[in-house]
Each structure stands twice: as C-alpha cells, then as structure tokens.
Design a protein around this motif. Sequence first.
Motif, short mmCIF file in Angstrom:
data_model
loop_
_atom_site.label_atom_id
_atom_site.label_comp_id
_atom_site.label_asym_id
_atom_site.label_seq_id
_atom_site.Cartn_x
_atom_site.Cartn_y
_atom_site.Cartn_z
N GLU A 87 0.82 -1.20 0.00
CA GLU A 87 0.00 0.00 0.00
C GLU A 87 0.86 1.26 0.00
O GLU A 87 1.85 1.34 0.72
N GLY A 88 0.50 2.22 -0.83
CA GLY A 88 1.19 3.50 -0.88
C GLY A 88 2.37 3.53 -1.83
O GLY A 88 2.89 4.60 -2.12
N LEU A 89 2.82 2.38 -2.33
CA LEU A 89 3.95 2.35 -3.27
C LEU A 89 3.48 2.68 -4.67
O LEU A 89 2.33 2.41 -5.05
N ARG A 90 4.38 3.24 -5.45
CA ARG A 90 4.09 3.44 -6.87
C ARG A 90 4.10 2.08 -7.55
O ARG A 90 4.85 1.19 -7.18
N GLN A 91 3.22 1.94 -8.55
CA GLN A 91 3.10 0.69 -9.27
C GLN A 91 2.67 0.98 -10.70
O GLN A 91 2.21 2.08 -10.99
N PRO A 92 2.82 0.02 -11.61
CA PRO A 92 2.36 0.24 -12.98
C PRO A 92 0.84 0.48 -12.96
O PRO A 92 0.10 -0.28 -12.37
N THR A 93 0.44 1.58 -13.58
CA THR A 93 -0.98 1.96 -13.56
C THR A 93 -1.48 2.29 -14.96
O THR A 93 -0.71 2.41 -15.91
N MET A 94 -2.77 2.49 -15.02
CA MET A 94 -3.42 3.08 -16.18
C MET A 94 -4.03 4.38 -15.71
O MET A 94 -4.37 4.53 -14.54
N CYS A 95 -4.14 5.33 -16.61
CA CYS A 95 -4.76 6.61 -16.29
C CYS A 95 -6.20 6.55 -16.82
O CYS A 95 -6.42 6.31 -18.00
N VAL A 96 -7.16 6.76 -15.93
CA VAL A 96 -8.57 6.63 -16.30
C VAL A 96 -9.23 8.01 -16.30
O VAL A 96 -9.13 8.75 -15.33
N MET A 97 -9.88 8.34 -17.40
CA MET A 97 -10.57 9.62 -17.55
C MET A 97 -12.04 9.37 -17.84
O MET A 97 -12.39 8.44 -18.56
N THR A 98 -12.90 10.19 -17.28
CA THR A 98 -14.33 10.09 -17.51
C THR A 98 -14.76 11.20 -18.46
O THR A 98 -14.53 12.37 -18.18
N LEU A 99 -15.37 10.83 -19.57
CA LEU A 99 -15.82 11.80 -20.58
C LEU A 99 -17.34 11.81 -20.60
O LEU A 99 -17.98 10.76 -20.70
N HIS A 100 -17.92 12.99 -20.54
CA HIS A 100 -19.37 13.15 -20.64
C HIS A 100 -19.67 13.62 -22.06
O HIS A 100 -19.26 14.71 -22.45
N VAL A 101 -20.35 12.77 -22.82
CA VAL A 101 -20.58 13.02 -24.24
C VAL A 101 -22.07 13.20 -24.51
O VAL A 101 -22.85 12.26 -24.32
N ASP A 102 -22.46 14.38 -24.94
CA ASP A 102 -23.85 14.64 -25.32
C ASP A 102 -24.06 14.20 -26.77
O ASP A 102 -23.16 14.32 -27.60
N GLY A 103 -25.23 13.70 -27.08
CA GLY A 103 -25.59 13.34 -28.44
C GLY A 103 -25.15 11.95 -28.87
O GLY A 103 -25.36 11.58 -30.02
N LEU A 104 -24.55 11.17 -27.99
CA LEU A 104 -24.13 9.81 -28.35
C LEU A 104 -25.08 8.82 -27.68
O LEU A 104 -25.07 8.67 -26.47
N THR A 105 -25.91 8.19 -28.49
CA THR A 105 -26.86 7.23 -27.93
C THR A 105 -26.36 5.80 -28.08
O THR A 105 -26.63 4.97 -27.24
N LYS A 106 -25.64 5.52 -29.17
CA LYS A 106 -25.06 4.20 -29.41
C LYS A 106 -23.67 4.41 -29.99
O LYS A 106 -23.49 5.24 -30.87
#
Length: 131
Positions: A87-106
């Motif tokens: 716990e607390g150590l640096r480790q290989p990660t991925m960067c996760v971003m949340t995008l809010h997209v209007d007009g995309l239904t499918k």
Amino acid sequence: MRAAGFLALALLLAGCAGDASDSSTLRLLVLDGNLRRLGDPCNGAGPFRYAHADAGYVVQDRDGVEVFRGELPNGTAEKMMDVEFREGLRQPTMCVMTLHVDGLTKPDGHELVIDRHDGVPIEPNGEVTVS
C-alpha cells in the motif's frame, strides 16, 4: 518498469445524469504502465502524452461527421495488473478519464479522435484499443 508499449482505450458506456437517451458517460483507460500511486491525478505518459488534460477530442460517426467535441479531463491512476503491491507504493498503472458526451446514444460505428491522432473505433460494447 517500462511503459506497456501500447495504449488501450476502453470506453464503457453508462447513462449520464439527465436523459440517458441523448448523452453518455465514457470511461477512457490509457494503459501506459506508468509508475504512480493508486488514486493520484494523472495524464497519459510516455508515447501517450497526447492523452492529457485539456487535449481536445472529437467523437465522429461512421461518416466522419463530428457528433461531439470536448477536452480531456485529468485522470485518476488505477490498478493496471492483478498483482498486490504494498500500500502506498508506486506501481504500474493506467490513467482513467471520464468523458461526458452529449448526443451519443449508441457507439456503433463511432470513433474517438484525440488531438488530431488517428481515430479509434468505439466498439458496440464500448471498448476500443490502439496499438
């Protein structure tokens, strides 16, 4: 540890606040393998530096018509491997971003274009991989 050598962008669709029929929340995963502490703010690293906060992105339909334009937010470092590190150590990660997209239904036939890089197809299940 070296960066993974590939970028995977997974866009998982979920309803956004409001009318889910005309907006979506996309979860962008940048599998750059950069060493970070879990939960730290992040951007794409190494060859994926273009995936950073404030970089412009566009969602295009199958005809190349823009359906949404926005800027990437800061991401959060999340676990990339199913390995337990202290716990607390640096480790290989991925960067996760949340995008809010209007007009995309499918997502069928749509692409995500980040900062004029090649478009990445958004699969019907919401996942997309770039190598």
